[in-house]
Design a protein around this motif. Structure first.
Motif, PDB file in Angstrom:
ATOM      1  N   GLU A  93       0.806  -1.226   0.000  1.00 39.38           N
ATOM      2  CA  GLU A  93       0.000   0.000   0.000  1.00 39.38           C
ATOM      3  C   GLU A  93       0.834   1.268   0.000  1.00 39.38           C
ATOM      4  O   GLU A  93       0.395   2.313  -0.446  1.00 39.38           O
ATOM      5  CB  GLU A  93      -0.884   0.040   1.261  1.00 39.38           C
ATOM      6  CG  GLU A  93      -1.894  -1.064   1.336  1.00 39.38           C
ATOM      7  CD  GLU A  93      -2.660  -1.016   2.652  1.00 39.38           C
ATOM      8  OE1 GLU A  93      -2.744   0.067   3.243  1.00 39.38           O
ATOM      9  OE2 GLU A  93      -3.164  -2.063   3.064  1.00 39.38           O
TER      10      GLU A  93
ATOM     11  N   GLU B 199      -1.058  13.371   1.999  1.00 44.63           N
ATOM     12  CA  GLU B 199      -1.308  14.492   2.906  1.00 44.63           C
ATOM     13  C   GLU B 199      -0.327  15.631   2.683  1.00 44.63           C
ATOM     14  O   GLU B 199      -0.665  16.794   2.868  1.00 44.63           O
ATOM     15  CB  GLU B 199      -1.212  14.030   4.365  1.00 44.63           C
ATOM     16  CG  GLU B 199      -2.305  13.056   4.790  1.00 44.63           C
ATOM     17  CD  GLU B 199      -1.891  11.620   4.524  1.00 44.63           C
ATOM     18  OE1 GLU B 199      -0.900  11.401   3.803  1.00 44.63           O
ATOM     19  OE2 GLU B 199      -2.577  10.703   5.019  1.00 44.63           O
TER      20      GLU B 199
ATOM     21  N   VAL C 296      -0.339   3.760   9.478  1.00 45.83           N
ATOM     22  CA  VAL C 296      -1.357   2.782   9.847  1.00 45.83           C
ATOM     23  C   VAL C 296      -2.661   3.484  10.224  1.00 45.83           C
ATOM     24  O   VAL C 296      -3.726   3.154   9.732  1.00 45.83           O
ATOM     25  CB  VAL C 296      -0.874   1.887  11.005  1.00 45.83           C
ATOM     26  CG1 VAL C 296      -1.976   0.934  11.435  1.00 45.83           C
ATOM     27  CG2 VAL C 296       0.357   1.101  10.565  1.00 45.83           C
ATOM     28  N   LYS C 297      -2.556   4.500  11.080  1.00 46.78           N
ATOM     29  CA  LYS C 297      -3.790   5.078  11.622  1.00 46.78           C
ATOM     30  C   LYS C 297      -4.142   6.446  11.071  1.00 46.78           C
ATOM     31  O   LYS C 297      -5.174   7.023  11.430  1.00 46.78           O
ATOM     32  CB  LYS C 297      -3.644   5.179  13.149  1.00 46.78           C
ATOM     33  CG  LYS C 297      -3.475   3.802  13.773  1.00 46.78           C
ATOM     34  CD  LYS C 297      -4.103   3.741  15.119  1.00 46.78           C
ATOM     35  CE  LYS C 297      -4.164   2.317  15.605  1.00 46.78           C
ATOM     36  NZ  LYS C 297      -4.054   2.266  17.061  1.00 46.78           N
ATOM     37  N   GLY C 298      -3.289   7.000  10.247  1.00 44.36           N
ATOM     38  CA  GLY C 298      -3.633   8.287   9.658  1.00 44.36           C
ATOM     39  C   GLY C 298      -3.513   9.457  10.608  1.00 44.36           C
ATOM     40  O   GLY C 298      -4.101  10.505  10.382  1.00 44.36           O
ATOM     41  N   ARG C 299      -2.748   9.280  11.705  1.00 42.13           N
ATOM     42  CA  ARG C 299      -2.581  10.395  12.639  1.00 42.13           C
ATOM     43  C   ARG C 299      -1.227  11.053  12.396  1.00 42.13           C
ATOM     44  O   ARG C 299      -0.186  10.408  12.517  1.00 42.13           O
ATOM     45  CB  ARG C 299      -2.654   9.901  14.083  1.00 42.13           C
ATOM     46  CG  ARG C 299      -4.067   9.542  14.501  1.00 42.13           C
ATOM     47  CD  ARG C 299      -4.156   9.422  16.005  1.00 42.13           C
ATOM     48  NE  ARG C 299      -3.492   8.228  16.483  1.00 42.13           N
ATOM     49  CZ  ARG C 299      -4.137   7.226  17.101  1.00 42.13           C
ATOM     50  NH1 ARG C 299      -5.425   7.288  17.316  1.00 42.13           N
ATOM     51  NH2 ARG C 299      -3.472   6.175  17.526  1.00 42.13           N
TER      52      ARG C 299
ATOM     53  N   MET D 173      -9.453   5.695  10.001  1.00 41.08           N
ATOM     54  CA  MET D 173      -8.542   4.562  10.150  1.00 41.08           C
ATOM     55  C   MET D 173      -8.067   4.394  11.585  1.00 41.08           C
ATOM     56  O   MET D 173      -6.923   4.042  11.845  1.00 41.08           O
ATOM     57  CB  MET D 173      -7.328   4.747   9.216  1.00 41.08           C
ATOM     58  CG  MET D 173      -7.645   4.522   7.745  1.00 41.08           C
ATOM     59  SD  MET D 173      -7.882   2.782   7.334  1.00 41.08           S
ATOM     60  CE  MET D 173      -6.193   2.227   7.425  1.00 41.08           C
TER      61      MET D 173
ATOM     62  N   THR E 176      -8.580   2.393  15.371  1.00 39.12           N
ATOM     63  CA  THR E 176      -8.742   0.965  15.666  1.00 39.12           C
ATOM     64  C   THR E 176     -10.142   0.489  15.285  1.00 39.12           C
ATOM     65  O   THR E 176     -10.317  -0.561  14.663  1.00 39.12           O
ATOM     66  CB  THR E 176      -8.498   0.712  17.168  1.00 39.12           C
ATOM     67  OG1 THR E 176      -7.206   1.243  17.469  1.00 39.12           O
ATOM     68  CG2 THR E 176      -8.538  -0.758  17.498  1.00 39.12           C
TER      69      THR E 176
ATOM     70  N   ILE F 114     -10.393   0.259  11.444  1.00 42.17           N
ATOM     71  CA  ILE F 114      -9.602  -0.853  10.915  1.00 42.17           C
ATOM     72  C   ILE F 114     -10.292  -2.185  11.225  1.00 42.17           C
ATOM     73  O   ILE F 114     -10.425  -3.051  10.368  1.00 42.17           O
ATOM     74  CB  ILE F 114      -8.168  -0.823  11.493  1.00 42.17           C
ATOM     75  CG1 ILE F 114      -7.442   0.433  10.999  1.00 42.17           C
ATOM     76  CG2 ILE F 114      -7.393  -2.075  11.087  1.00 42.17           C
ATOM     77  CD1 ILE F 114      -6.094   0.677  11.646  1.00 42.17           C
TER      78      ILE F 114
ATOM     79  N   ARG G 158      -9.454  -0.839   6.020  1.00 42.30           N
ATOM     80  CA  ARG G 158      -8.241  -0.902   5.195  1.00 42.30           C
ATOM     81  C   ARG G 158      -8.530  -1.235   3.732  1.00 42.30           C
ATOM     82  O   ARG G 158      -8.091  -0.509   2.842  1.00 42.30           O
ATOM     83  CB  ARG G 158      -7.221  -1.857   5.814  1.00 42.30           C
ATOM     84  CG  ARG G 158      -5.889  -1.893   5.090  1.00 42.30           C
ATOM     85  CD  ARG G 158      -4.787  -2.534   5.917  1.00 42.30           C
ATOM     86  NE  ARG G 158      -4.557  -1.850   7.165  1.00 42.30           N
ATOM     87  CZ  ARG G 158      -3.921  -0.689   7.280  1.00 42.30           C
ATOM     88  NH1 ARG G 158      -3.467  -0.093   6.205  1.00 42.30           N
ATOM     89  NH2 ARG G 158      -3.762  -0.116   8.440  1.00 42.30           N
TER      90      ARG G 158
ATOM     91  N   GLN H 227      -6.167   9.463   5.217  1.00 39.68           N
ATOM     92  CA  GLN H 227      -6.709   8.776   6.386  1.00 39.68           C
ATOM     93  C   GLN H 227      -6.959   9.778   7.505  1.00 39.68           C
ATOM     94  O   GLN H 227      -6.401  10.848   7.522  1.00 39.68           O
ATOM     95  CB  GLN H 227      -5.714   7.774   6.943  1.00 39.68           C
ATOM     96  CG  GLN H 227      -4.908   7.012   5.952  1.00 39.68           C
ATOM     97  CD  GLN H 227      -3.865   6.178   6.669  1.00 39.68           C
ATOM     98  OE1 GLN H 227      -4.188   5.344   7.495  1.00 39.68           O
ATOM     99  NE2 GLN H 227      -2.612   6.388   6.366  1.00 39.68           N
ATOM    100  N   THR H 228      -7.791   9.370   8.447  1.00 39.06           N
ATOM    101  CA  THR H 228      -7.933  10.168   9.662  1.00 39.06           C
ATOM    102  C   THR H 228      -8.149   9.227  10.844  1.00 39.06           C
ATOM    103  O   THR H 228      -8.300   8.015  10.650  1.00 39.06           O
ATOM    104  CB  THR H 228      -9.084  11.188   9.533  1.00 39.06           C
ATOM    105  OG1 THR H 228      -9.016  12.064  10.641  1.00 39.06           O
ATOM    106  CG2 THR H 228     -10.436  10.504   9.539  1.00 39.06           C
ATOM    107  N   GLY H 229      -8.168   9.781  12.038  1.00 40.63           N
ATOM    108  CA  GLY H 229      -8.378   8.950  13.225  1.00 40.63           C
ATOM    109  C   GLY H 229      -9.860   8.748  13.477  1.00 40.63           C
ATOM    110  O   GLY H 229     -10.693   8.917  12.586  1.00 40.63           O
TER     111      GLY H 229
END
Lengths: 596, 121
Positions: A38, A61, A82-85, B34, B36, B39, B44, B66-68
């Motif tokens: 990815e 971003e 992974v989390k987009g933060r 995205m 926990t 996901i 994903r 993505q965002t939280g």
């Protein structure tokens, strides 16, 4: 296809602060989180903000992470990828906003820049020819070979007003025109001067490292324009990354048929080879460079005959600097009017400067000609560190001169810089503040030329050495006012009589500092004082008994035991023992030590 | 390579990839939750499908990011489409197939797929 691209700077600056290990660690972490299908990691060229390296940018971003270390990598992967933060603590401070971050192009450093020569640096992977093609690479070559006559090409470059970016500013189109006669009947050569030698200048290295194909494409275009089939790139062996990427680029261009026989089925043949320079400054001078390519000792020869008539292997040759080449494909694609719309009346386009010295944003910037020194230093460069005052900017390296604060608002172009006693040179811009001694600076540059003089002509070999000796005498407090006159006389003599550009311009740092900072020379000679507190023979260190707390730190650090005193009582420096190393001055927490 | 057409073919193939590194923020943003919760609910494959299809179709004004967690965990996977000057559209309970539908209808043709939006639940 990848949903995210992680760009890591692979320029020399970021590589030396560990970007190769960051790439390795990124790839490992990405694999660990099963994101390798990815997210891709791309090694790019220089972004210009070298002071903040290593630099990592995450797209889509556009998060611009600065001063990243290997230890930060797991966090970037686990949080951002992974989390987009966004990992806010690593963002370039200027881009941080309350509710996120601004694009890097909106920061002070980038906003006033206009990237033409550096357009692909930091954007594409320089080791992948297809990424270059993806940003319209080799399209200009295709257009030239399929739609234009060689004379059309030369006229277009003439119309654009492009002048050589290596220093002297000779019109590029004119150079090509001089070499264009008798096409097809004589052997001709196209050369690239990548022997970047000015202390502090590194834009050519960045172009070669970040966008090597642009040089190959431009040289091939020039080969077609003048009727040459062979090109040489003379590059310093001290630029190993540039050499490696050029070799990769040449290999790929040959593989894709963009170098070699019958390019684009047009019947035109062109190939390029590298020649590595061993690091002599004089080999950046065009005739010395060609002598070196021929396999001889790199020494200049008198001009005329000019290279366009009798150059490499006695054949007509054109020689342009890396940055000049980097402008050519863009001029062909966007038209000469586009290029001529940027810059000033006699200096068109943009110029890359390497900012160094006492400035916050050390790095590479590309600005339209005619931008003021104030904009470059205060806005783009982020000003002088520690609230110090601007004293002068040195442009043009050992061939250039100092620009004092009174010319802070001068618009930078070839002619304005000459008028105020400096020159564009290759674009090194070294900023000096009140702590720099101008006599010492002049001595530094002269020391460089003395060291690098090839010795072929007397004015340069002996003259610069004599000038250096006079300067050395002055900085030791043994100079006389007559020495200043002698210095000036010698300077003009060398300017008029030296064989090549190196010698003819070597006295410039002295002449320009004499012109603008004569009072500093006089202070050294008459008062036996160095106003900036640099010349060691003219200063001594003293302790202010009012401020000294008797912490004993200075006494412990002094390498020669020149400082004495009881604990918690004022200390004293024995000037007969003091070697003026400045360790006590740098380490005193109470500012109790001063220079007189 | 012997022709301009071949050069053009490589350029078009690569343009999406290099254009991906565009700094502009004036286009449409497609934001995938995205955290926990997202996901775990299958965000994903939704994210990768959106990203792949947008690049495949050459939608260079669209950015898939993505965002939280936005706090509506029970509606995950959530995808928001944010277009300058328009109200934000929030799609919930997304799957890769629904994502493809959103690209074809919403991002290409500009029609909001109202059956998947939050206010329909």
């Amino acid at each position: 296809m990848f949903r995210s691209h992680v760009l890591v700077c692979g320029g020399t600056g970021c590589t030396s602060s560990g970007s190769a290990q960051i790439i390795e660690s990124l790839e490992k972490e990405i694999k660990k989180h099963c994101l390798d299908k990815e997210v891709c990691v791309v090694k790019t060229g220089c972004h210009g903000l070298c002071a903040l390296g290593p630099i990592v940018i995450v797209y889509p971003e556009g998060a611009f992470y600065s001063m990243v270390s290997v230890d930060d990598v797991p966090e970037i992967v686990a949080e951002h990828l992974v989390k987009g933060r966004i990992v806010t603590r690593l963002l370039y401070q200027e881009t941080v906003k309350e509710d996120g971050f601004t694009p890097i192009v909106d920061t002070d450093f980038y906003r006033k820049q206009h990237r033409v020569a550096l357009r692909n640096c930091g954007v594409i992977n320089p080791e992948n020819i297809e990424e270059y093609i993806g940003t319209r690479g080799y399209e200009a070559l295709g257009k030239v070979l399929k739609e234009m006559t060689p004379d059309d090409v030369i006229q277009l470059i003439l119309d654009s007003g492009l002048r050589g970016r290596g220093g002297a500013g000779f019109p590029t189109g004119l150079k090509w025109k001089f070499a264009s006669g008798n096409r097809g009947n004589v052997q001709k050569y196209v050369c690239c001067n990548a022997d970047e030698g000015d202390p502090g200048a590194f834009m050519d290295r960045s172009v070669l490292e970040g966008d090597p194909h642009v040089v190959l494409e431009a040289m091939t275009i020039a080969g077609y324009a003048i009727g040459a089939s062979q090109g040489y790139i003379y590059v310093r062996a001290e630029y190993p990354i540039a050499v490696e990427r050029l070799n990769i680029a040449i290999g790929q261009a040959r593989e894709y048929g963009l170098l070699g026989k019958n390019i684009f089925d047009s019947g035109f043949d062109f190939d390029i080879e590298l020649r590595l320079g061993a690091g002599a400054f004089v080999c950046g001078e065009e005739t010395a460079l060609m002598t070196s390519i021929e396999g001889n000792r790199g020494e200049p020869r008198p001009r005329p005959p000019f290279p366009a008539v009798k150059g490499l292997f006695e054949s007509p040759t054109i020689l342009n600097n890396v940055e000049t080449w980097a402008n050519i494909p863009q001029i062909i694609l966007n038209g000469p009017e586009w290029f001529a719309s940027m810059g000033t009346e006699k200096s068109k386009g943009t110029k890359v400067f390497a900012l160094g010295g006492k400035i916050n944003n050390t790095g590479l910037v590309e600005i339209p000609m005619g931008t003021t020194l104030r904009t470059v230093i205060e806005e783009i460069g982020g000003g002088i560190p520690n609230g110090k005052k601007f004293k002068a900017a040195q442009t043009g390296g050992p061939s250039g001169g100092c620009i004092p604060a009174e010319h802070f608002d001068v618009e930078i172009d070839y002619d304005n810089l000459i008028a105020i006693g400096s020159m564009m040179g290759s674009g090194g811009l070294i900023v000096m503040d009140e702590d720099n001694c101008m006599v010492d600076i002049a001595k530094f540059f002269l020391e460089f030329t003395v060291d690098e003089s090839c010795g072929k002509c007397t004015p340069c070999r002996i003259g610069t050495k004599r000038m250096w000796e006079i300067l050395d005498k002055i900085t030791k407090g043994k100079g006389t006012l007559e020495d200043l006159d002698k210095l000036e006389e010698l300077a003009y003599y060398i300017k008029d009589n030296a064989l090549c550009g190196l010698g003819q311009t070597a006295p410039n740092p002295v002449l320009s500092t004499l012109r603008y900072f004569r009072d500093e020379y006089v202070a050294h000679v008459v008062d036996k004082k160095c106003p900036a507190g640099v010349c060691k023979d003219l200063l001594s260190f003293k302790i202010d008994p009012e401020k000294c707390k008797g912490c004993t730190k200075c006494a412990k650090n002094c390498p020669v035991g020149a400082i004495s005193g009881e604990k918690k009582e004022a200390h004293e420096i024995d000037t007969s023992k003091c070697i003026k190393c400045g360790v006590c001055y740098d380490n005193c927490k109470f500012d109790a030590i001063y220079k007189v | 390579m012997k022709s301009l057409e071949e050069l053009k073919a490589i350029r078009e193939k690569m343009q999406g990839q290099v254009g991906f590194r565009d700094e502009g923020d004036d286009g449409i943003r497609v934001v995938v939750g995205m955290a926990t919760c997202g996901i775990a609910a299958g965000a994903r494959p939704v994210l990768t499908t959106l990203s792949d299809k947008v690049q495949e179709k050459g939608l260079d004004k669209v950015k898939v990011v993505q965002t939280g967690c936005i706090g509506l965990c029970k509606y995950e996977p959530i995808v928001e489409v944010i277009e300058p000057g328009k109200e934000k559209v929030t799609y919930v309970h997304m799957t890769p197939d629904k994502a493809i539908e959103i690209i074809d209808k919403h991002l290409v043709r500009g029609q909001v797929v109202s059956e998947y939006t939050l206010d329909m639940k």
